[in-house]
Design an enzyme around this catalytic site. Structure first.
Site, short mmCIF file in Angstrom:
data_model
loop_
_atom_site.label_atom_id
_atom_site.label_comp_id
_atom_site.label_asym_id
_atom_site.label_seq_id
_atom_site.Cartn_x
_atom_site.Cartn_y
_atom_site.Cartn_z
N ASP A 222 0.87 -1.17 0.00
CA ASP A 222 0.00 0.00 0.00
C ASP A 222 0.92 1.23 0.00
OD1 ASP A 222 -2.18 -1.73 0.37
OD2 ASP A 222 -1.96 -1.63 2.55
N ASP A 265 -4.52 2.04 3.24
CA ASP A 265 -5.28 1.02 3.95
C ASP A 265 -5.14 1.22 5.45
OD1 ASP A 265 -6.04 0.02 1.52
OD2 ASP A 265 -5.10 -1.94 1.75
N ARG A 317 -13.48 0.75 -3.48
CA ARG A 317 -12.97 1.02 -2.13
C ARG A 317 -12.64 2.50 -1.92
NH1 ARG A 317 -8.88 -4.12 -0.98
NH2 ARG A 317 -10.41 -5.73 -1.43
CA CA Z 1 -3.37 -3.53 1.63
#
Ligand code: CA
Length: 445
Positions: A222, A265, A317
């Site tokens: 991420d 995240d 998301r």
């Molecule tokens: Ca992730």
């Protein structure tokens, strides 16, 4: 609330140190266009009441740093020294220019071939784990071992731990990181501000045959990952895959060979996070809040405020939420005309309690308002004041009318009322303000 435009005066010795450091670089910061107008926000703290990160002891980052722990860094090596292995010493790290994380100690750019070891080759990996040959078992054997060993070599360069009591902030125009996977793990009181964070690129995605029914490629990084992090403020950060869009990657085993995981995240018991005035651009899975239906230790945590952010060209998301009380207000969502892979924006999953208000969504004709929300095991979702292509839209009623299918209807009983927030504007006013002021290089102006 718009971030405070305070232009606190820099102590003289810091200004002298910065000037001296700037004089030592090939292109002094003062010679860059716009540098003379660049405000120094290094010691600013999260304004009182500005979202969940204002709860508890609030979020001050490295504001308490003594002069010896204020750094201006221009290289990966300087950045790594300043981060000090994620230590909790109060520190301010000002990033000047773009630092490439995937480089050696001399600053030389590393390629995936430089990291590959033990005979890893993508052609051989594909040959070994082709579902028609290998079946649906988890990959194992020499090529998977080689992939893991290669990935560990890349991770050693690109994963950078940010410790408690840290402010990481741009020092001038064009400041940011490229190829870095920033991690705030089991740490608290961190500010990440006014930076362009781009392309957390995984050289060695793993094949997961049982993911999502058809199998999928999973990438490790991420751009910014909060794990067990508390009191974090992310402000005026531009997140993207700049330079390496996943849409340009090949398809292997019928699935896109994704090089990136999340942009931001927030998982594993993280709590009290405010994300404001940031841009999330050109990416598949932008923001996951809570990474497992079974992670019941996340109950009562994952409280996040998202306001005045822009999500442009994000497939899904934005965010997807489990467990958390998440306030999503005054954000700007744009699905570009040519985005044919759009899936949804707001994901309502297990025990989530999202309040989405006064956001604006602009989409091409092939995207319907009922597509904006998706639920997996969700039970509640509260929405008001949202606007879809310029018209008021009732997201909850639409969801229940069009999307229930095998899912239960959602109620508006989320069980909480947001109290920590700045003035909530109309969706139209927020849309204009975010277009003008969100993203890196625009803080304090
Ligand atoms: Ca992730």
């Amino acid at each position: 609330m718009r971030s405070a435009p305070g232009r606190s005066r820099v102590p003289v010795r810091l200004a002298l140190a910065a000037a001296l450091a700037a004089a030592l670089t090939a292109v002094p910061a003062s010679a860059q266009p716009g540098a003379e107008r660049y405000p120094d926000l290094s010691r600013e703290v999260l304004p009182a009441g500005d979202g969940w990160a204002a709860a508890g002891s609030g979020t001050t980052g490295g504001a308490a740093a003594d002069p010896a722990h204020v750094y201006t860094v221009r290289t990966r090596a300087e950045l790594v020294r300043a981060l000090d292995g994620g230590s909790a010493t109060p520190k301010i790290i000002r990033i000047a220019g773009t630092i490439d994380a995937d480089t050696d100690d001399a600053g030389r750019r590393l390629s995936c071939a430089d990291h590959a070891t033990d005979g890893y080759r993508i052609e051989e990996y594909l040959a070994a784990y082709d579902p028609r040959v290998w079946g649906a078992a988890k990959p194992s054997g020499p090529q998977e071992d080689a992939r893991r060993a290669s990935a560990a070599r890349q991770a050693e360069r690109v994963v950078l731990a940010v410790g408690s009591n840290t402010t990481l902030i741009g020092a001038g125009p064009g400041a940011g990181l490229r190829g870095a996977a920033l991690q705030i793990e089991n740490a608290e009181n961190v500010i990440v501000r006014d930076l362009e964070l781009a392309d957390a690129y995984d050289c060695f995605p793993v094949w997961q045959p049982n993911s999502g029914g058809l199998g999928d490629w999973k990438s490790a990084y991420d751009t910014l990952w909060l794990r067990g992090a508390r009191n974090v403020w992310v402000d005026h950060v531009t997140f993207s895959d700049k330079g390496h869009p996943d849409a340009a990657e090949p398809t292997y085993f019928g699935r896109n060979f994704l090089r990136h995981d999340g942009l931001l995240d927030i998982t594993n018991g993280s709590d009290l996070v405010t994300v404001s005035w940031s841009r999330f651009a050109g990416h598949d899975k932008a923001m996951l809040i809570g990474n497992g239906d079974g992670v019941v230790t996340d109950r009562g945590k994952l409280r996040v405020t998202l306001h005045h952010n822009e999500f442009t060209g994000v497939v899904q998301r934005a965010p997807r939420v489990r467990f958390g009380q998440v306030h999503v207000y005054n954000n700007r969502y744009v699905v570009p005309e040519d985005a044919h892979d759009y899936r949804y924006s707001l994901g309502v999953s297990t025990e989530s309690a999202v309040v989405a208000e006064h956001n604006s969504f602009t989409t091409p004709a092939h995207v319907e308002a009922a597509d904006l929300v998706k639920s997996w095991n969700g039970t509640a979702f509260q929405a008001r004041g949202n606007v879809f292509n310029g018209y008021p839209v009732d997201l909850l009623t639409l969801y229940n009318a069009y999307n229930s299918g095998s899912e239960r209807d959602l109620t508006d009983q989320v069980g909480w009322t947001p109290v920590l927030h700045g003035p909530v504007e109309s969706a139209a006013a927020a849309d204009r303000a975010v277009a003008r002021h969100a993203g890196a290089g625009r803080a304090g102006r």
